[in-house]
Design an enzyme around this catalytic site. Sequence first.
Site, PDB file in Angstrom:
ATOM      1  CG  HIS A  74      -1.336  -5.798   4.717  1.00 25.51           C
ATOM      2  ND1 HIS A  74      -2.200  -6.512   3.921  1.00 25.51           N
ATOM      3  CD2 HIS A  74      -1.289  -6.454   5.914  1.00 25.51           C
ATOM      4  CE1 HIS A  74      -2.637  -7.582   4.609  1.00 25.51           C
ATOM      5  NE2 HIS A  74      -2.097  -7.555   5.806  1.00 25.51           N
ATOM      6  CE1 TYR A  97      -1.282  -8.227   0.007  1.00 26.47           C
ATOM      7  CE2 TYR A  97       0.959  -7.967  -0.747  1.00 26.47           C
ATOM      8  CZ  TYR A  97      -0.151  -7.465  -0.081  1.00 26.47           C
ATOM      9  OH  TYR A  97      -0.118  -6.205   0.481  1.00 26.47           O
ATOM     10  CG  ASN A 143      -3.286   0.080  -1.174  1.00 26.41           C
ATOM     11  OD1 ASN A 143      -2.165  -0.310  -0.838  1.00 26.41           O
ATOM     12  ND2 ASN A 143      -4.307  -0.749  -1.317  1.00 26.41           N
ATOM     13  CD  GLU A 152      -2.568 -10.606   7.292  1.00 26.29           C
ATOM     14  OE1 GLU A 152      -2.619  -9.534   7.923  1.00 26.29           O
ATOM     15  OE2 GLU A 152      -3.132 -10.765   6.197  1.00 26.29           O
ATOM     16  CE  LYS A 188      -0.082  -2.374   0.759  1.00 27.28           C
ATOM     17  NZ  LYS A 188      -0.981  -2.690  -0.370  1.00 27.28           N
TER      18      LYS A 188
END
Length: 153
Positions: A115, A49, A112, A126, A9
């Site tokens: 992904h 998302y 976090n 994905e 991220k």
Amino acid sequence: MERTLVILKPGTVQRGLIGEVISRFEKRGLKLVAMKMKQLTPEILDVHYAHLADKPFFNWLKDAMMAAPVILCCWEGFEAVKVVREMAGATNGRKAVPGTIRGDYSVSSQENIVHTSDSVENAKIELERFFSPEDYCEYPSPLDKYLYAPDEH
Ligand code: UDP
Ligand code: MG
């Protein structure tokens, strides 16, 4: 062998943790078969998302995922989806167990680090979202006999 998507991220890129996180997957024995740096867009995040569109944090999440480029990686290995997902740890970094990536590098439910695809079915979807067939590299894996038993493929 299974393939799974990992997105490092924007916070991971900005904090200089790209190498550390990639190193963990390498050391575990996973094989990197595709990787690129990309600035994500609202359009692709709305799709990626979609399961969170009704959450109060959805727009914050999208902004965070566009705050800097991300690193998209495809890792390959026996049961790679589950292996990688467990390496990431719980979604909320404060609840993630130390020893997991989130448990070692994060303290937030939003920021976090990674992904990771949550199922074999979603990994396929994905990976198609972010990679074209020509993005993948086919190369020998001479260490496979030191990583796996003959029936693990
Ligand atoms: N997220 C958040 N707040 C929450 C839950 C999730 O900001 O309360 C963010 C977080 O960045 C997470 C992403 O939304 O990684 C996707 O959520 P999901 O439930 O799919 O968790 P993941 O599969 O990433 O563990
Ligand atoms: Mg998820």
